[in-house]
Write a protein that holds these residues in place. Structure first.
Motif, mmCIF file in Angstrom:
data_model
loop_
_atom_site.group_PDB
_atom_site.id
_atom_site.type_symbol
_atom_site.label_atom_id
_atom_site.label_comp_id
_atom_site.label_asym_id
_atom_site.label_seq_id
_atom_site.Cartn_x
_atom_site.Cartn_y
_atom_site.Cartn_z
ATOM 1 N N LEU A 434 0.820 -1.215 0.000
ATOM 2 C CA LEU A 434 0.000 0.000 0.000
ATOM 3 C C LEU A 434 0.853 1.265 0.000
ATOM 4 O O LEU A 434 0.469 2.279 -0.583
ATOM 5 N N ARG A 435 2.029 1.228 0.627
ATOM 6 C CA ARG A 435 2.857 2.436 0.710
ATOM 7 C C ARG A 435 3.402 2.830 -0.666
ATOM 8 O O ARG A 435 3.847 3.954 -0.861
ATOM 9 N N GLU A 436 3.385 1.887 -1.638
ATOM 10 C CA GLU A 436 3.846 2.197 -2.986
ATOM 11 C C GLU A 436 2.717 2.697 -3.881
ATOM 12 O O GLU A 436 2.937 2.993 -5.041
ATOM 13 N N ARG A 437 1.518 2.758 -3.334
ATOM 14 C CA ARG A 437 0.382 3.208 -4.142
ATOM 15 C C ARG A 437 -0.476 4.183 -3.337
ATOM 16 O O ARG A 437 -1.672 3.951 -3.109
ATOM 17 N N PRO A 438 0.144 5.304 -2.885
ATOM 18 C CA PRO A 438 -0.603 6.264 -2.053
ATOM 19 C C PRO A 438 -1.811 6.845 -2.767
ATOM 20 O O PRO A 438 -2.787 7.235 -2.125
ATOM 21 N N GLU A 439 -1.749 6.906 -4.104
ATOM 22 C CA GLU A 439 -2.868 7.470 -4.851
ATOM 23 C C GLU A 439 -4.127 6.597 -4.754
ATOM 24 O O GLU A 439 -5.242 7.051 -5.034
ATOM 25 N N ASP A 440 -3.926 5.317 -4.364
ATOM 26 C CA ASP A 440 -5.071 4.406 -4.272
ATOM 27 C C ASP A 440 -5.659 4.349 -2.867
ATOM 28 O O ASP A 440 -6.684 3.685 -2.654
ATOM 29 N N LEU A 441 -5.020 5.007 -1.899
ATOM 30 C CA LEU A 441 -5.482 4.875 -0.519
ATOM 31 C C LEU A 441 -6.911 5.383 -0.358
ATOM 32 O O LEU A 441 -7.748 4.715 0.261
ATOM 33 N N ARG A 442 -7.197 6.548 -0.913
ATOM 34 C CA ARG A 442 -8.548 7.094 -0.741
ATOM 35 C C ARG A 442 -9.609 6.213 -1.402
ATOM 36 O O ARG A 442 -10.620 5.889 -0.760
ATOM 37 N N PRO A 443 -9.466 5.797 -2.691
ATOM 38 C CA PRO A 443 -10.507 4.939 -3.275
ATOM 39 C C PRO A 443 -10.668 3.611 -2.550
ATOM 40 O O PRO A 443 -11.778 3.086 -2.448
ATOM 41 N N ILE A 444 -9.558 3.056 -2.026
ATOM 42 C CA ILE A 444 -9.672 1.804 -1.263
ATOM 43 C C ILE A 444 -10.480 2.049 0.006
ATOM 44 O O ILE A 444 -11.374 1.263 0.354
ATOM 45 N N ALA A 445 -10.170 3.147 0.686
ATOM 46 C CA ALA A 445 -10.899 3.478 1.910
ATOM 47 C C ALA A 445 -12.369 3.727 1.612
ATOM 48 O O ALA A 445 -13.261 3.254 2.337
ATOM 49 N N SER A 464 -12.465 12.645 7.096
ATOM 50 C CA SER A 464 -12.125 14.056 7.200
ATOM 51 C C SER A 464 -10.783 14.300 6.508
ATOM 52 O O SER A 464 -9.989 13.377 6.303
ATOM 53 N N VAL A 465 -10.526 15.557 6.142
ATOM 54 C CA VAL A 465 -9.268 15.914 5.485
ATOM 55 C C VAL A 465 -8.089 15.590 6.393
ATOM 56 O O VAL A 465 -7.054 15.070 5.948
ATOM 57 N N ARG A 495 -19.475 8.684 16.197
ATOM 58 C CA ARG A 495 -20.903 8.884 16.411
ATOM 59 C C ARG A 495 -21.547 9.614 15.237
ATOM 60 O O ARG A 495 -22.706 9.398 14.934
ATOM 61 N N GLY A 496 -20.803 10.486 14.629
ATOM 62 C CA GLY A 496 -21.326 11.215 13.485
ATOM 63 C C GLY A 496 -20.984 10.537 12.177
ATOM 64 O O GLY A 496 -20.539 9.396 12.139
ATOM 65 N N GLU A 497 -21.193 11.285 11.077
ATOM 66 C CA GLU A 497 -20.955 10.731 9.752
ATOM 67 C C GLU A 497 -19.528 10.965 9.266
ATOM 68 O O GLU A 497 -19.141 10.453 8.218
ATOM 69 N N VAL A 498 -18.736 11.756 9.997
ATOM 70 C CA VAL A 498 -17.379 12.079 9.564
ATOM 71 C C VAL A 498 -16.381 11.388 10.487
ATOM 72 O O VAL A 498 -16.484 11.465 11.717
ATOM 73 N N LEU A 499 -15.403 10.706 9.894
ATOM 74 C CA LEU A 499 -14.358 10.035 10.662
ATOM 75 C C LEU A 499 -13.229 11.018 10.926
ATOM 76 O O LEU A 499 -12.701 11.646 10.001
ATOM 77 N N LEU A 500 -12.838 11.113 12.200
ATOM 78 C CA LEU A 500 -11.830 12.081 12.625
ATOM 79 C C LEU A 500 -10.593 11.365 13.161
ATOM 80 O O LEU A 500 -10.643 10.162 13.464
ATOM 81 N N PRO A 501 -9.465 12.082 13.308
ATOM 82 C CA PRO A 501 -8.250 11.447 13.844
ATOM 83 C C PRO A 501 -8.465 10.778 15.198
ATOM 84 O O PRO A 501 -7.833 9.774 15.509
#
Length: 576
Positions: A434-445, A464-465, A495-501
């Motif tokens: 995964l570390r060699e394909r950072p551009e795919d992290l968001r679509p995988i998530a 969240s950003v 609890r909400g719809e946004v995932l935070l750190p």
């Protein structure tokens, strides 16, 4: 464990005149009573554990697995016979886990019905059968006049056989449609009918003489809807056994993923997918290489699903998860009496179960040396010998292997045979970490969050950003599997719809850029998870990477340790 036909439900089902077959989600026969064996001409012991379509090629029961909808009173030809089948899904906690079919032979009854107007001796025989069998049946002529009725059915309708004979069926049976079927010639199977306040399940079958409809035959299949519920209750008794059989039945599960299931469009994953797609068109051995959690099993499923053997079975075995002393019997099977506790009748191994399809050997680099020699012989000779057996069995399989180990290094160390290395290293495909394909992290998530939402029925969570930035900065030693575990935990914590750190484990926050400054303490669940992860790493270190010894130090079962290793994304290397 007590044999199925020795249990009370087993004996009860074997005593039924109707055939009963139950299958699991993958189409494997779990239950097969004596009546089913008589109707299908197959021994019960030969049917249980086999794929249904190998026993009844045209069975409609598999449709229920696909649709999840019951099918009531469906006629089906079986050789020279015709049966009427009622098929229902089996649900556990709202999830489809299998299907059951109850069927009976109507071939003889149809033949007798066609001869009712010309064979008086046959009519007398049927009358005697009806009087003693306790069945609720009725026969009308083309005009809807009752020509035959069983004593029990007449009594239920508040009349006698003598009073009912010669009357129009509407004068005898409440809410009847027998005269309609006698007129239209269209059968009505598994219909509900309310008579005298009781809801029944009935079949109405037109009687023909050649192309001419000469009447109709009706039979009460279930005298109360409760009888159906009672049967469903008996089927529920099987659910407790499904878990036990699950491991035995995994060999019959086909590929669950295709290349469309592999998320990502970056250059690294695109190149790997292109290689795999080319490899899928051949029958050559494929070696999938990559770190743990990169999706090697996903690639193996996809190669099988796209290849010429896609209609065959996809059988998988994790060489690292099976104790060395059991690996041979898992791969090659055993004969009855081969060792203490051997199953009666023996057991086929993964090679035999994969015949005509694909055998996927995961973590082949962890296979013990003695087994490597036997595996090499099986691959070269295309035949296997069961433990305790005297004859070799021919097998036709395609092999896909996977490893997270450096096989070349292991060959040099003498822990992996060079000849086996060259045998499996035909088409090597590297699955990038995964570390060699950072551009795919968001679509995988995003794909995983969508799947999690579909499973739970809850709204899809959003990243969240700030959290996305932290995820992109993590090295992901556990790769996609670790990312999925982190996101699953975050969804559970949010609890909400946004995932935070704050919803992810504390060690990811410590690894994040700029994490030198103080951060708020993690949750109790986070601290507990961190402590568990540290304890596992400490035990593995003390045990020199030996998972069995590490599990003993942790005082947990070895299988439970594997689950925790997967959950925490830990790669355990044995020290040499």
């Amino acid at each position: 464990m007590q044999a199925e036909n020795d249990t009370f439900p087993g004996r009860a089902l074997d005593a039924m005149a109707s055939g009963v077959i139950a299958i699991d989600r993958e189409g494997t026969i779990l239950l097969f009573n004596e009546a089913a064996g008589r109707l299908l001409g197959v021994e019960k012991k030969e049917a249980v554990g086999k794929r249904l379509l190998s026993i009844v090629p045209n069975s409609g029961l598999v449709n229920v697995l696909r649709t999840g909808e019951p099918e009531v009173g469906r006629p089906q030809p079986i050789g020279t016979r015709t049966v009427i089948a009622t098929r229902s899904p089996i649900l556990r906690d709202g999830e489809l886990v299998g299907a059951v079919s109850i069927f009976q032979d109507i071939t003889e009854m149809e033949r007798m019905s066609r001869e009712l107007d010309s064979t008086r001796a046959l009519v007398r025989t049927l009358e005697e059968v009806l009087a003693g069998a306790g069945e609720w049946m009725l026969v009308v002529d083309a005009n809807g006049i009752v020509t035959m009725i069983s004593e029990g059915y007449a009594e239920f309708n508040g009349t006698t056989v003598a009073e009912a004979m010669g009357k129009h069926v509407t004068e005898v049976v409440e809410n009847t449609r027998m005269h309609v079927v006698a007129k239209t010639g269209v059968p009505e199977i598994g219909e509900r009918q309310t008579i005298r306040g009781r809801e029944l399940i009935v079949n109405r079958i037109p009687l023909r003489d050649g192309d001419r409809v000469i009447g109709a035959y009706g039979r009460v299949v279930f005298k109360t809807v409760e009888q159906l519920r009672e049967l469903a209750t008996k089927m529920n008794l099987l659910e407790s056994k499904v878990k036990y059989y699950e491991e035995e039945l995994t060999h019959l599960r086909g590929a669950r993923y295709t290349f469309a299931s592999i998320v990502g469009s970056g250059p690294a994953i695109t190149a790997a997918k292109a290689e795999a797609e080319r490899a899928s068109r051949t029958d050559s051995t494929v070696l999938l290489r990559g770190e743990t959690g990169t999706g090697k099993e996903l690639f193996s499923h996809s190669i099988h699903a796209a290849g010429p053997r896609r209609a065959g079975p996809f059988i998988k075995l994790n060489c690292a998860a099976v104790p060395a002393e059991l690996l041979e019997s898992e791969l090659f099977g055993y004969e009855e009496g081969a060792f203490t506790g051997a199953r009666k009748g023996g057991k086929p191994g993964k090679f035999e179960l994969a015949a005509g399809g694909t055998l996927f050997l995961d973590e082949i680099g962890d296979m013990p040396l003695p087994m490597q020699a036997k595996l090499l012989r099986a691959l070269q000779e295309r035949e296997v010998d069961r433990l305790g057996g005297t004859a070799s069995r021919r097998v036709d399989i395609r092999l896909i292997a996977a490893t997270s180990r450096n096989l070349e290094e292991r060959v040099g160390q003498g822990t992996f045979r060079a000849d086996l290395y060259y045998r499996v290293h035909v088409i090597p495909i590297r699955v990038p970490p995964l570390r060699e394909r950072p551009e795919d992290l968001r679509p995988i998530a995003e794909a995983f969050l969508a799947a999690l939402s579909a499973d739970t029925g809850e709204p899809k969570k959003r990243l969240s950003v700030e959290l996305l930035e932290i995820l992109r900065g993590h090295p992901w030693p556990g790769n996609v599997r670790e990312l999925q575990n982190v996101l699953e935990r975050a969804v559970a914590m949010a609890r909400g719809e946004v995932l935070l750190p704050e919803h992810i484990p504390a060690h990811l926050l410590r690894d994040a850029p700029g994490a030198g400054k103080e951060v708020a303490p993690g949750s109790l669940a986070s601290a507990r998870a961190e402590a568990e992860r540290a304890a596992i790493l400490s035990a593995l270190s003390a045990a020199g990477g030996n998972k069995t010894k590490a599990a003993a130090l942790l005082r947990i079962h070895r299988v439970k340790l594997y689950e925790k290793l997967k959950r925490h994304g830990i790669v355990a290397e044995r020290k040499t």
